[in-house]
Scaffold this motif. Sequence first.
Motif, mmCIF file in Angstrom:
data_model
loop_
_atom_site.group_PDB
_atom_site.id
_atom_site.type_symbol
_atom_site.label_atom_id
_atom_site.label_comp_id
_atom_site.label_asym_id
_atom_site.label_seq_id
_atom_site.Cartn_x
_atom_site.Cartn_y
_atom_site.Cartn_z
ATOM 1 N N THR A 78 -2.029 -7.850 -7.494
ATOM 2 C CA THR A 78 -1.829 -6.892 -6.406
ATOM 3 C C THR A 78 -0.343 -6.688 -6.140
ATOM 4 O O THR A 78 0.121 -5.552 -5.974
ATOM 5 C CB THR A 78 -2.534 -7.376 -5.125
ATOM 6 O OG1 THR A 78 -3.923 -7.544 -5.403
ATOM 7 C CG2 THR A 78 -2.345 -6.404 -3.996
ATOM 8 N N VAL A 79 0.417 -7.774 -6.100
ATOM 9 C CA VAL A 79 1.866 -7.667 -5.872
ATOM 10 C C VAL A 79 2.521 -6.880 -7.002
ATOM 11 O O VAL A 79 3.382 -6.020 -6.764
ATOM 12 C CB VAL A 79 2.491 -9.070 -5.727
ATOM 13 C CG1 VAL A 79 4.002 -9.007 -5.757
ATOM 14 C CG2 VAL A 79 2.012 -9.721 -4.445
ATOM 15 N N VAL A 80 2.127 -7.135 -8.236
ATOM 16 C CA VAL A 80 2.693 -6.404 -9.377
ATOM 17 C C VAL A 80 2.349 -4.917 -9.290
ATOM 18 O O VAL A 80 3.205 -4.054 -9.495
ATOM 19 C CB VAL A 80 2.193 -7.021 -10.708
ATOM 20 C CG1 VAL A 80 2.539 -6.135 -11.883
ATOM 21 C CG2 VAL A 80 2.777 -8.407 -10.890
ATOM 22 N N ALA A 81 1.097 -4.593 -8.959
ATOM 23 C CA ALA A 81 0.682 -3.192 -8.863
ATOM 24 C C ALA A 81 1.421 -2.477 -7.742
ATOM 25 O O ALA A 81 1.854 -1.326 -7.903
ATOM 26 C CB ALA A 81 -0.826 -3.107 -8.656
ATOM 27 N N VAL A 82 1.588 -3.129 -6.597
ATOM 28 C CA VAL A 82 2.321 -2.514 -5.487
ATOM 29 C C VAL A 82 3.787 -2.323 -5.869
ATOM 30 O O VAL A 82 4.399 -1.289 -5.557
ATOM 31 C CB VAL A 82 2.163 -3.351 -4.199
ATOM 32 C CG1 VAL A 82 3.135 -2.906 -3.124
ATOM 33 C CG2 VAL A 82 0.738 -3.267 -3.691
ATOM 34 N N GLY A 83 4.364 -3.288 -6.563
ATOM 35 C CA GLY A 83 5.751 -3.151 -7.010
ATOM 36 C C GLY A 83 5.932 -1.975 -7.958
ATOM 37 O O GLY A 83 6.880 -1.203 -7.831
ATOM 38 N N ILE A 84 5.012 -1.825 -8.892
ATOM 39 C CA ILE A 84 5.074 -0.690 -9.825
ATOM 40 C C ILE A 84 4.916 0.625 -9.071
ATOM 41 O O ILE A 84 5.622 1.607 -9.347
ATOM 42 C CB ILE A 84 4.011 -0.848 -10.926
ATOM 43 C CG1 ILE A 84 4.389 -2.002 -11.852
ATOM 44 C CG2 ILE A 84 3.850 0.441 -11.729
ATOM 45 C CD1 ILE A 84 3.314 -2.378 -12.841
#
Length: 120
Positions: A78-84
Motif C-alpha cells: 500500500t505504501v509503495v502504491a501510494v508513493g507511485i
Amino acid sequence: MKLSACLKRRLAWSQIITWGFVIWTGLIFLGALNDTNLNPVGLTSLILTSLGTGFIFGFVIWRFQLGVLIKRYRWFLTVVAVGIALIWQLLVVTQVSAPIGFSAGELQRSLLNQQWDSTY
C-alpha cells in the motif's frame, strides 16, 4: 409486446451504450498518453509496457495463488502504491500547468507599454 422482451431490449441498448463509452474513453486515454504536455519525453511505450507487465504479474498472482503473500505484505504494498501515485500526480501537475505569469504578465506589459505587441 411482453414485458420481458421490452426489458431485454432495454438491457441490450444499455450494454451497447456502455461499451461505446468504454471504447470512446479508452481512445481518449490513448490520445492523452501521446500528448506532449502530459508526456514530454515519450513515455507512452514505457506506460504500455508497464501495463502489459502488470497484467502478466496479475495473471501469475492469480495462477499461483500468491494472494497469501500479498495479504501478508499489504501495508508495504500500500505504501509503495501510494508513493507511485503521488509521484505520478506530481509529474502530471508539473507537465500540464502553464508557467506563472503566463496571462497576467502579458496583460501588465501591454498596459505599461502601449507599443508592446500583445498576443491577445
